[in-house]
Design an enzyme around this catalytic site. Structure first.
Site, short mmCIF file in Angstrom:
data_model
loop_
_atom_site.label_atom_id
_atom_site.label_comp_id
_atom_site.label_asym_id
_atom_site.label_seq_id
_atom_site.Cartn_x
_atom_site.Cartn_y
_atom_site.Cartn_z
N HIS A 66 -18.10 6.93 -3.69
CA HIS A 66 -17.76 6.92 -2.23
C HIS A 66 -16.10 7.18 -2.43
CE1 HIS A 66 -16.98 2.42 -1.36
NE2 HIS A 66 -16.59 3.04 -2.65
N GLU A 67 -15.60 7.79 -1.21
CA GLU A 67 -14.32 8.44 -1.01
C GLU A 67 -13.82 9.65 -2.18
OE1 GLU A 67 -12.95 7.26 1.37
OE2 GLU A 67 -14.11 5.51 1.64
N GLY A 68 -14.97 10.35 -2.39
CA GLY A 68 -14.70 11.56 -3.14
C GLY A 68 -15.53 11.35 -4.41
#
Length: 611
Positions: free
Chosen positions: A458-460
């Site tokens: 998550h978050e890239g």
């Protein structure tokens, strides 16, 4: 948490010189005493309200009965204690209730919550949400939404991903259309009606706070009614769960945001993760479907605004991964000190008549402990260094502030991705030290691994961070950021060359930096992004290892400055972890950079049907 506290003290005061920030006007009211008081408070709350319930929130997942989501009472108690501590607004101005605390100290203090229970300590999105609004929102949006998030009365989310789009924000399909006569007349901002679906929304539904402030990416249709392709048409909207007036009071009207379901995760089970439907008509506002949303900033500039929050979130994820790695290290270290098993091999082999030794006496167990220590403490130092750059960017002289900005641009993909990969490996080693017991729920290390496995996603995702690093960050502004980082690394090398016990490590780091520089040029030799980025992840791994070797060498210099004779156990441990990283880890970069430098096409050219 005693070990963590002593590590933080060393990093803050002996390495980063956090006390010198007090000479700046913004932090002039602070001293080491006030910094220590904040650390003491957070350590106590984490010990009392978070750590005892980490297993509870893992085994009692959020429950949705069709109307409400319920969480364990411990989660509510921890949220309230954290909000009451003032930490949600710790770095904010005095005039909005903040402490004007340096972000360096703020990040260090929050480490206690993450190591105690990452699932419970999920308030960082609220802080990032509010910080974004403080930069891009109107004065009224700041007052009504951001300030209430800083107080803990409201909480916040970020809504980017969609079921059909995932990380591909170009394919966002959520629509936002002007809300009739209310479009220009609503004092909270240009008012739109949103319809669409958002996936993987952390803390998207709960009753911990009075309201939830969703920051939603959506596209405004053109004159032909069609959505603009790509990211150019994306705008950002505030979409509150419950509508409010201009004083932030709830109006009693539920916005048309409906929970479609909870995602049942491998880890982070104490945090709700949701699929949200916007504008499906379950909660029609004024008799019409469509979630009410208020435009933030300029139309079509939503992604630029959201990156303010995304970059904060990425550094936050790096810290989360780091603290999970350290939690596993502390647990396995304790186990290794107390678990008797086997005997040491002497000149005549093993003597079964001798008592068993504790497993920490075995060389291979020490190897696994040193790996965890070098990963976890190195990553913590990196994340706090990035936090120090944030302070420099906001309060330094113009040239220093711009240098900090560029260094942060280059280091953010590393600060997020490196701990996510290697502190996860630390958790795997923690399980290994426990042996079969580590694979059971009788010990906490299996939960730490499960919780940490999310952070590479998550978050890239890992691959996205790698493409950002090699495809954008090392090239931006003519490579200025990369050159600044190289200058910092060379500065440490030159200082270490003057210390006999560090000279060999300094030369190794200089060689690694040269390899990274050469590989960067070789990757882009053809000018074709496809050639360069096919091996972006190995590049990021090598780049990250080089950065961590630099951090460890700099920590070694600070250690010797504090304890020249290396007589204290903490100093011996720090120097040992540094030596381990240089001997066992840094040499790995050669294999990673080989495929980068040759632009190896094995992966890119593999035909689908051959799998």
């Amino acid at each position: 948490m005693t070990t963590l506290r002593s590590t933080l003290d060393f990093l803050l005061y002996n390495w980063l010189q956090a006390e010198t920030l007090n000479t700046r006007e913004r932090f002039a009211d602070h001293s080491r005493e006030t910094f220590d008081a904040v650390l003491d408070t957070c350590e106590r709350i984490a010990r009392e309200k978070y750590a005892p319930f980490n297993r509870t929130v893992d085994t009692h997942e959020p429950h949705f009965d069709g109307e409400r989501v319920t969480l364990p009472q411990a989660t509510k108690d921890a949220y309230d204690a954290y909000a009451a501590s003032g930490m949600l607004s710790a770095a904010q101005d005095y005039d909005i209730g903040g402490m004007q605390l340096p972000y360096t100290v703020d990040a260090a203090a929050n480490a206690f919550f993450a190591v105690a229970s990452i699932s419970i300590s999920s308030s960082l999105l609220s802080v990032g949400n509010a910080n974004l609004l403080m930069v891009h929102g109107t004065d009224l949006q700041k007052k009504v939404f951001a300030l209430n998030e800083f107080s803990g009365r409201f909480s916040g989310t970020m809504c980017l991903s969609e079921p059909q789009a995932g990380s591909s924000l170009s394919d966002v399909a959520t629509r936002a259309v002007p809300d009739g006569e209310a479009f220009e007349s609503d004092p909270l901002g240009p008012r739109y009606r949103l319809t669409g679906h958002k996936m993987w929304i952390s803390s998207g539904e709960h009753e911990l706070s009075e309201n939830i402030v969703h920051l939603v990416l959506a596209k405004i249709p053109g004159a032909d009614g069609k959505l603009v392709p790509g990211t150019r048409g994306i705008s950002l909207f505030i979409v509150p769960k419950n509508l409010v007036d201009t004083e932030g009071n709830l109006t009693g009207v539920r916005n048309d945001v409906a929970l479609a379901g909870l995602n049942h995760k491998l880890g982070w089970r104490g945090t709700t993760n949701t699929l949200l439907n916007f504008g499906e008509g379950k909660y029609p506002v004024a008799g019409r479907a469509g979630a009410v949303g208020y435009l933030v900033g300029e139309a079509g500039r939503g992604l630029a605004c959201m990156f303010h929050m995304m970059n904060e979130a990425r550094i936050g994820i790096g810290m989360a991964a780091t603290m999970l790695g350290l939690a596993g290290y502390y647990a396995s270290l304790d186990y290794a000190k107390n678990r008797p098993q086997g005997r040491l091999v002497g000149a005549s082999g093993k003597d079964a008549a001798q008592p068993q030794v504790r497993i920490i006496e075995h060389a291979d167990v020490k190897r696994m402990l040193l790996a965890q220590k070098s990963y976890g403490e190195g990553a913590l130092a990196l994340n706090l260094f990035c936090a120090r750059l944030v302070d420099e960017q906001h309060t330094g002289e113009p040239d220093a502030a711009d240098e900090a900005r560029l260094l942060l641009e280059v280091l953010t993909p590393i600060a997020k991705s490196w701990p996510s990969e290697f502190c996860l490996e630390a958790n795997s080693l923690a399980i290994q030290i426990h042996g079969g017991y580590g694979y059971t729920r009788d010990f906490p290390v299996e939960q730490y691994w499960r919780d940490n496995r999310l952070n590479m996603i998550h978050e890239g995702t890992h691959g996205i961070q790698a493409m950002d690093l090699l495809g954008r960050k090392v090239l931006m502004e003519g490579g200025k950021g990369l050159a600044l980082l190289a200058g910092r690394i060379n500065g440490t090398v030159q200082r270490a060359l003057q210390v006999p016990r560090l000279a060999a490590h300094a030369n190794a780091l200089a060689g690694a930096l040269q390899q990274v520089g050469a590989a960067t040029k070789a990757a882009w030799a053809t000018g074709e992004p496809g050639d360069a980025l096919a091996n972006a992840v190995p590049y990021m791994q090598a780049f990250g290892h080089t950065v961590l070797a630099w951090v460890w060498l700099d920590l070694a210099l600070a250690t010797l400055a504090k304890d020249a004779a290396v007589a204290q156990p903490a100093s011996v441990g720090r120097m040992g972890a540094m030596q381990f990283f240089f001997h066992y880890e840094l040499p790995k970069i050669g294999a990673w950079l080989q495929v980068v430098s040759t632009r190896d096409a094995t992966c890119a050219q593999m035909p689908e049907d051959a799998f």
